[in-house]
Design a protein around this motif. Structure first.
Motif, PDB file in Angstrom:
ATOM      1  N   GLN A 212       0.883  -1.169   0.000  1.00  0.00           N
ATOM      2  CA  GLN A 212       0.000   0.000   0.000  1.00  0.00           C
ATOM      3  C   GLN A 212       0.920   1.217   0.000  1.00  0.00           C
ATOM      4  OE1 GLN A 212      -3.566   0.296   0.726  1.00  0.00           O
ATOM      5  NE2 GLN A 212      -3.948  -1.881   0.523  1.00  0.00           N
ATOM      6  N   ILE A 213       0.715   2.109  -0.953  1.00  0.00           N
ATOM      7  CA  ILE A 213       1.611   3.247  -1.167  1.00  0.00           C
ATOM      8  C   ILE A 213       0.833   4.545  -1.068  1.00  0.00           C
ATOM      9  CG2 ILE A 213       3.208   4.321  -2.820  1.00  0.00           C
ATOM     10  CD1 ILE A 213       3.192   1.452  -4.207  1.00  0.00           C
ATOM     11  N   ILE A 214       1.414   5.540  -0.416  1.00  0.00           N
ATOM     12  CA  ILE A 214       0.877   6.902  -0.443  1.00  0.00           C
ATOM     13  C   ILE A 214       1.784   7.708  -1.365  1.00  0.00           C
ATOM     14  CG2 ILE A 214       0.371   8.990   0.879  1.00  0.00           C
ATOM     15  CD1 ILE A 214       0.064   7.159   3.360  1.00  0.00           C
ATOM     16  N   LEU A 215       1.203   8.325  -2.399  1.00  0.00           N
ATOM     17  CA  LEU A 215       1.949   9.134  -3.354  1.00  0.00           C
ATOM     18  C   LEU A 215       1.488  10.583  -3.268  1.00  0.00           C
ATOM     19  CD1 LEU A 215       3.874   9.528  -5.788  1.00  0.00           C
ATOM     20  CD2 LEU A 215       1.960   8.848  -7.281  1.00  0.00           C
ATOM     21  N   PHE A 216       2.375  11.468  -2.800  1.00  0.00           N
ATOM     22  CA  PHE A 216       2.055  12.893  -2.687  1.00  0.00           C
ATOM     23  C   PHE A 216       2.382  13.618  -3.985  1.00  0.00           C
ATOM     24  CE2 PHE A 216       2.830  11.898   1.888  1.00  0.00           C
ATOM     25  CZ  PHE A 216       1.541  12.156   2.327  1.00  0.00           C
ATOM     26  N   HIS A 217       1.451  14.441  -4.436  1.00  0.00           N
ATOM     27  CA  HIS A 217       1.592  15.156  -5.701  1.00  0.00           C
ATOM     28  C   HIS A 217       2.576  16.317  -5.608  1.00  0.00           C
ATOM     29  CE1 HIS A 217      -0.858  18.506  -4.181  1.00  0.00           C
ATOM     30  NE2 HIS A 217      -1.736  17.626  -3.753  1.00  0.00           N
ATOM     31  N   HIS A 218       2.899  16.868  -6.766  1.00  0.00           N
ATOM     32  CA  HIS A 218       3.819  17.993  -6.885  1.00  0.00           C
ATOM     33  C   HIS A 218       3.060  19.317  -6.786  1.00  0.00           C
ATOM     34  CE1 HIS A 218       2.281  18.124 -10.968  1.00  0.00           C
ATOM     35  NE2 HIS A 218       2.640  16.858 -11.131  1.00  0.00           N
ATOM     36  N   ALA A 219       3.764  20.428  -7.058  1.00  0.00           N
ATOM     37  CA  ALA A 219       3.196  21.772  -6.830  1.00  0.00           C
ATOM     38  C   ALA A 219       2.056  22.131  -7.771  1.00  0.00           C
ATOM     39  CB  ALA A 219       4.310  22.825  -6.946  1.00  0.00           C
ATOM     40  N   ARG A 220       1.905  21.424  -8.858  1.00  0.00           N
ATOM     41  CA  ARG A 220       0.766  21.716  -9.741  1.00  0.00           C
ATOM     42  C   ARG A 220      -0.525  21.107  -9.223  1.00  0.00           C
ATOM     43  NH1 ARG A 220       2.466  21.603 -16.102  1.00  0.00           N
ATOM     44  NH2 ARG A 220       4.410  22.773 -15.923  1.00  0.00           N
ATOM     45  N   GLY A 221      -0.409  20.215  -8.252  1.00  0.00           N
ATOM     46  CA  GLY A 221      -1.584  19.585  -7.667  1.00  0.00           C
ATOM     47  C   GLY A 221      -1.727  18.144  -8.105  1.00  0.00           C
ATOM     48  N   LEU A 222      -2.879  17.575  -7.780  1.00  0.00           N
ATOM     49  CA  LEU A 222      -3.158  16.179  -8.121  1.00  0.00           C
ATOM     50  C   LEU A 222      -3.649  16.133  -9.573  1.00  0.00           C
ATOM     51  CD1 LEU A 222      -3.289  13.238  -7.353  1.00  0.00           C
ATOM     52  CD2 LEU A 222      -5.535  13.647  -6.310  1.00  0.00           C
ATOM     53  N   THR A 223      -2.697  16.140 -10.478  1.00  0.00           N
ATOM     54  CA  THR A 223      -2.987  16.173 -11.911  1.00  0.00           C
ATOM     55  C   THR A 223      -3.404  14.790 -12.409  1.00  0.00           C
ATOM     56  OG1 THR A 223      -0.705  15.654 -12.479  1.00  0.00           O
ATOM     57  CG2 THR A 223      -1.268  18.009 -12.260  1.00  0.00           C
TER      58      THR A 223
ATOM     59  N   ASP B 179      -5.215  14.352  -2.124  1.00  0.00           N
ATOM     60  CA  ASP B 179      -5.229  15.681  -2.730  1.00  0.00           C
ATOM     61  C   ASP B 179      -5.002  16.714  -1.631  1.00  0.00           C
ATOM     62  OD1 ASP B 179      -5.651  18.034  -4.058  1.00  0.00           O
ATOM     63  OD2 ASP B 179      -7.588  17.457  -4.904  1.00  0.00           O
ATOM     64  N   LEU B 180      -3.797  17.256  -1.577  1.00  0.00           N
ATOM     65  CA  LEU B 180      -3.458  18.236  -0.540  1.00  0.00           C
ATOM     66  C   LEU B 180      -3.889  19.648  -0.918  1.00  0.00           C
ATOM     67  CD1 LEU B 180       0.124  16.924   0.355  1.00  0.00           C
ATOM     68  CD2 LEU B 180      -2.095  16.215   1.281  1.00  0.00           C
ATOM     69  N   PHE B 181      -4.419  19.816  -2.131  1.00  0.00           N
ATOM     70  CA  PHE B 181      -4.803  21.144  -2.627  1.00  0.00           C
ATOM     71  C   PHE B 181      -6.318  21.320  -2.763  1.00  0.00           C
ATOM     72  CE2 PHE B 181      -0.686  22.382  -5.147  1.00  0.00           C
ATOM     73  CZ  PHE B 181       0.045  22.367  -3.968  1.00  0.00           C
ATOM     74  N   ASP B 182      -7.105  20.428  -2.185  1.00  0.00           N
ATOM     75  CA  ASP B 182      -8.576  20.559  -2.236  1.00  0.00           C
ATOM     76  C   ASP B 182      -9.107  20.707  -3.653  1.00  0.00           C
ATOM     77  OD1 ASP B 182      -8.884  20.384   0.544  1.00  0.00           O
ATOM     78  OD2 ASP B 182      -8.579  22.534   0.795  1.00  0.00           O
ATOM     79  N   GLY B 183      -8.569  19.940  -4.579  1.00  0.00           N
ATOM     80  CA  GLY B 183      -9.075  19.952  -5.943  1.00  0.00           C
ATOM     81  C   GLY B 183      -8.450  20.977  -6.862  1.00  0.00           C
ATOM     82  N   HIS B 184      -7.624  21.862  -6.335  1.00  0.00           N
ATOM     83  CA  HIS B 184      -6.976  22.872  -7.185  1.00  0.00           C
ATOM     84  C   HIS B 184      -5.840  22.232  -7.974  1.00  0.00           C
ATOM     85  CE1 HIS B 184      -9.101  26.232  -5.345  1.00  0.00           C
ATOM     86  NE2 HIS B 184      -8.833  25.698  -4.162  1.00  0.00           N
ATOM     87  N   VAL B 185      -5.813  22.499  -9.269  1.00  0.00           N
ATOM     88  CA  VAL B 185      -4.728  22.072 -10.145  1.00  0.00           C
ATOM     89  C   VAL B 185      -4.244  23.317 -10.875  1.00  0.00           C
ATOM     90  CG1 VAL B 185      -4.094  20.642 -12.119  1.00  0.00           C
ATOM     91  CG2 VAL B 185      -5.667  19.747 -10.408  1.00  0.00           C
ATOM     92  N   PHE B 186      -2.928  23.478 -10.965  1.00  0.00           N
ATOM     93  CA  PHE B 186      -2.354  24.705 -11.499  1.00  0.00           C
ATOM     94  C   PHE B 186      -1.584  24.436 -12.789  1.00  0.00           C
ATOM     95  CE2 PHE B 186      -2.838  25.191  -6.947  1.00  0.00           C
ATOM     96  CZ  PHE B 186      -3.580  26.357  -6.882  1.00  0.00           C
ATOM     97  N   ALA B 187      -1.567  25.437 -13.655  1.00  0.00           N
ATOM     98  CA  ALA B 187      -0.876  25.328 -14.940  1.00  0.00           C
ATOM     99  C   ALA B 187       0.639  25.362 -14.777  1.00  0.00           C
ATOM    100  CB  ALA B 187      -1.327  26.451 -15.872  1.00  0.00           C
ATOM    101  N   THR B 188       1.118  26.010 -13.705  1.00  0.00           N
ATOM    102  CA  THR B 188       2.562  26.110 -13.483  1.00  0.00           C
ATOM    103  C   THR B 188       2.889  25.776 -12.027  1.00  0.00           C
ATOM    104  OG1 THR B 188       2.563  28.435 -12.788  1.00  0.00           O
ATOM    105  CG2 THR B 188       2.701  27.999 -15.172  1.00  0.00           C
TER     106      THR B 188
END
Length: 193
Positions: free
Chosen positions: A3-14, A36-45
């Protein structure tokens, strides 16, 4: 199976982070949780995502990540991509039960969150050798970890990739390299085996 937990990068959970999780599952039969540590926000950069982290506060970002670890107590492996390496590293050093930490596109000092790296926790680092986002000291430090791994049963493994693409494992970014992503997935699966 792990069982793995994978944390996303600064653009969010893309979609690309989700796709990477699916590739790991398909290749090894492992379950990969992608909080999702960004509450659904995904960023272009990445810059927009980092500004969002500053707005929420780094402490809140890390609190959300540690909460995700607590929610997935069955997880024995923690991983992160770029910004996500920070909470993955902290969890590996401070939360009991993690047997491996996988760091993609970033590395931290071995004593970042605790005086010593836990001897029972394997460390696998994947860095693009020419990545402009990787700090100047990260690559030499990661090479030193791999060269001086004190625990032969759980060594620190460093894999360097001949590219300057920071998020080469995220298929939803312009950095994506499918061939290198396959190599990363295979090396992760080999570690988990």
């Amino acid at each position: 199976m792990a069982q793995i937990i994978l944390f996303h990068h600064a653009r969010g959970l893309t979609e690309g982070v989700r796709a990477l999780a699916e590739q790991i599952t398909a290749a090894g039969g492992h379950t990969v949780h992608t909080p999702d540590l960004f509450d659904g926000h995904v960023f272009a950069t990445a810059e927009e995502g980092l500004a969002y982290v500053e707005q929420m506060g780094r402490d809140e970002f890390m609190t959300r990540a540690m909460r995700a670890c607590a929610e997935h107590k069955e997880a024995s492996v923690v991983a992160g991509i770029s910004l996500g390496v920070m909470p993955a590293w902290k969890a590996a050093q401070t939360a009991p039960g993690f047997r491996a930490c996988i760091a993609l596109s970033a590395a931290l000092p071995l004593n970042a969150y605790a005086p010593l790296w836990q001897p029972h926790t394997a460390l696998q680092i994947h860095l693009a050798a020419e990545d402009p986002w990787v700090k100047e000291e990260d690559l030499p430090a990661a090479r030193a970890y791999a060269a001086t791994a004190e625990h032969p049963d759980n060594p620190a493994d460093l894999f360097e990739y001949a590219t300057d693409r920071h998020l080469f494992m995220d298929s939803s970014t312009e950095d994506h390299d499918p061939e290198l992503t396959e190599v990363v997935v295979q090396r992760v699966v080999e570690l988990l085996a």
